[in-house]
Motif scaffolding. Structure first.
Motif, PDB file in Angstrom:
ATOM      1  N   HIS A   5       8.789 -57.210   6.067  1.00 31.08           N
ATOM      2  CA  HIS A   5       7.593 -56.683   6.731  1.00 31.08           C
ATOM      3  C   HIS A   5       7.019 -55.509   5.944  1.00 31.08           C
ATOM      4  CE1 HIS A   5       9.552 -58.909  10.003  1.00 31.08           C
ATOM      5  NE2 HIS A   5       8.387 -58.911  10.635  1.00 31.08           N
ATOM      6  N   THR A  21       5.328 -56.732   2.849  1.00 25.24           N
ATOM      7  CA  THR A  21       4.026 -57.346   3.149  1.00 25.24           C
ATOM      8  C   THR A  21       2.951 -56.283   3.308  1.00 25.24           C
ATOM      9  OG1 THR A  21       5.129 -59.185   4.283  1.00 25.24           O
ATOM     10  CG2 THR A  21       2.788 -58.869   4.729  1.00 25.24           C
ATOM     11  N   VAL A  22       3.254 -55.259   4.083  1.00 32.59           N
ATOM     12  CA  VAL A  22       2.286 -54.176   4.292  1.00 32.59           C
ATOM     13  C   VAL A  22       2.025 -53.438   2.981  1.00 32.59           C
ATOM     14  CG1 VAL A  22       1.856 -51.999   5.501  1.00 32.59           C
ATOM     15  CG2 VAL A  22       2.908 -53.919   6.711  1.00 32.59           C
ATOM     16  N   GLY A  46      -0.174 -55.614   0.743  1.00 26.62           N
ATOM     17  CA  GLY A  46      -1.533 -55.633   1.268  1.00 26.62           C
ATOM     18  C   GLY A  46      -2.267 -54.329   0.997  1.00 26.62           C
ATOM     19  N   ALA A  47      -1.574 -53.206   1.165  1.00 23.82           N
ATOM     20  CA  ALA A  47      -2.200 -51.907   0.927  1.00 23.82           C
ATOM     21  C   ALA A  47      -2.588 -51.747  -0.539  1.00 23.82           C
ATOM     22  CB  ALA A  47      -1.253 -50.792   1.352  1.00 23.82           C
ATOM     23  N   LEU A  64      -5.826 -50.007   7.686  1.00 20.81           N
ATOM     24  CA  LEU A  64      -5.056 -49.492   8.817  1.00 20.81           C
ATOM     25  C   LEU A  64      -5.675 -49.890  10.151  1.00 20.81           C
ATOM     26  CD1 LEU A  64      -4.225 -45.897   7.506  1.00 20.81           C
ATOM     27  CD2 LEU A  64      -2.643 -47.826   7.748  1.00 20.81           C
ATOM     28  N   LEU A 117      -4.810 -53.602  10.869  1.00 19.77           N
ATOM     29  CA  LEU A 117      -3.407 -53.780  11.239  1.00 19.77           C
ATOM     30  C   LEU A 117      -3.101 -53.177  12.603  1.00 19.77           C
ATOM     31  CD1 LEU A 117      -1.295 -53.330   7.979  1.00 19.77           C
ATOM     32  CD2 LEU A 117      -2.337 -55.379   8.935  1.00 19.77           C
ATOM     33  N   ALA A 172      -6.785 -57.244   4.571  1.00 19.54           N
ATOM     34  CA  ALA A 172      -6.096 -56.846   5.794  1.00 19.54           C
ATOM     35  C   ALA A 172      -5.838 -58.040   6.705  1.00 19.54           C
ATOM     36  CB  ALA A 172      -6.917 -55.786   6.536  1.00 19.54           C
ATOM     37  N   THR A 217      -3.083 -60.019   5.244  1.00 24.15           N
ATOM     38  CA  THR A 217      -1.801 -59.351   5.494  1.00 24.15           C
ATOM     39  C   THR A 217      -1.311 -59.631   6.908  1.00 24.15           C
ATOM     40  OG1 THR A 217      -2.415 -57.586   3.948  1.00 24.15           O
ATOM     41  CG2 THR A 217      -0.631 -57.120   5.500  1.00 24.15           C
ATOM     42  N   GLN A 218      -2.226 -59.590   7.860  1.00 22.52           N
ATOM     43  CA  GLN A 218      -1.878 -59.919   9.240  1.00 22.52           C
ATOM     44  C   GLN A 218      -1.323 -61.339   9.344  1.00 22.52           C
ATOM     45  OE1 GLN A 218      -5.281 -59.295  11.831  1.00 22.52           O
ATOM     46  NE2 GLN A 218      -4.292 -57.516  12.752  1.00 22.52           N
ATOM     47  N   LEU A 255       2.173 -61.491   7.887  1.00 20.78           N
ATOM     48  CA  LEU A 255       3.132 -60.870   8.793  1.00 20.78           C
ATOM     49  C   LEU A 255       3.486 -61.803   9.951  1.00 20.78           C
ATOM     50  CD1 LEU A 255       1.758 -57.213   9.033  1.00 20.78           C
ATOM     51  CD2 LEU A 255       3.988 -57.891   8.120  1.00 20.78           C
TER      52      LEU A 255
END
Length: 247
Positions: A123, A126-127, A130-131, A177, A180, A227, A230-231, A234
């Protein structure tokens, strides 16, 4: 397999957009610099997967070098070249994950890290990926896009050195942000705030206005797509049950 792909994706973003400074990009035609970048690609993949003697990772690094060589020596320096380059890298990452889906499950971190830390690592990867893609890669993409819309006097020329790039990084970070956190509506307020703050610097100058609008829309759109991606990534991972592990 998805954990393996995520670990490789995070390694790729770190190697390409964090550990590849501008001097390395500008000197990439030198074989030594290209090999250094390839070594960093291999090292980051080894660290994130916890595998240090895996043939698929060596193959990944070699294919990465081949793709970068074609881009560098072929002179593909525009936005289209950048997007094709990154898309090809993603295809290679997916191919390696399909070839050896157990890289993550048999790696060092799965064996050594107890839950919930071990379960949380994909997790976090992944974040993190993505960032980096939203903020750093987005900055490079916008820079390449705006080369075709150069102004003799850019709106930020009379402002702080690098101020425009910093604003772009911050706005993409905020959008990332907000998505997410499930607060997509907040992006509208961000757009309104930037429009108000920029109005005084570009009012009455049509070229500067269009320049800012193109850059802003691309920046917002890029961050939003990354983003949302990324969601989605996840959502493919097993949900974390931290409260069950730590009552």
């Amino acid at each position: 397999m998805v954990e393996t792909l995520i670990a490789l994706l995070f390694a790729h973003t770190v190697a390409d957009f964090v550990l590849q400074p501008n001097w390395m990009v500008t000197r990439k035609r030198h074989p030594g610099v290209l090999l250094l970048h390839g070594s960093l690609v291999l090292l980051t993949a080894q660290i994130t997967t916890g595998q240090f003697a895996a043939l698929p990772l060596l193959t990944l690094a070699l294919l990465h070098l081949m793709i970068d060589s074609v881009k560098t020596y072929g002179g593909f320096t525009g936005l289209t070249g950048f997007l094709i380059d990154q898309a090809t890298h993603l295809v290679v990452l997916a191919g390696v994950a399909l070839w050896s889906p157990s890289l993550w499950d048999t790696g060092l971190w799965t064996a050594r890290l107890p839950d919930p830390m071990g379960a949380a690592l994909p997790h976090l990867f992944t974040v993190g990926a993505g960032a980096i893609l939203a903020i750093r890669a987005g900055g490079f993409a916008i820079q390449l896009l705006m080369q075709g819309h150069a102004l003799s006097d850019k709106p930020e020329d009379n402002g702080l050195p690098g101020g425009g790039a910093t604003i772009g990084h911050l706005e993409r970070a905020l959008i990332f942000l907000l998505v997410l956190a499930g607060q997509i509506a907040g992006i509208g307020f961000l757009v309104a705030a930037k429009s108000i703050l920029r109005f005084g610097t570009i009012s009455g100058d049509r070229k500067a206005t269009e320049y800012v609008i193109i850059g802003t829309l691309f920046s917002f759109g890029w961050a939003l797509l990354i983003a949302l991606g990324t969601q989605s990534l996840l959502a493919t991972l097993p949900p974390l049950e931290i409260t069950a592990q730590w009552p």
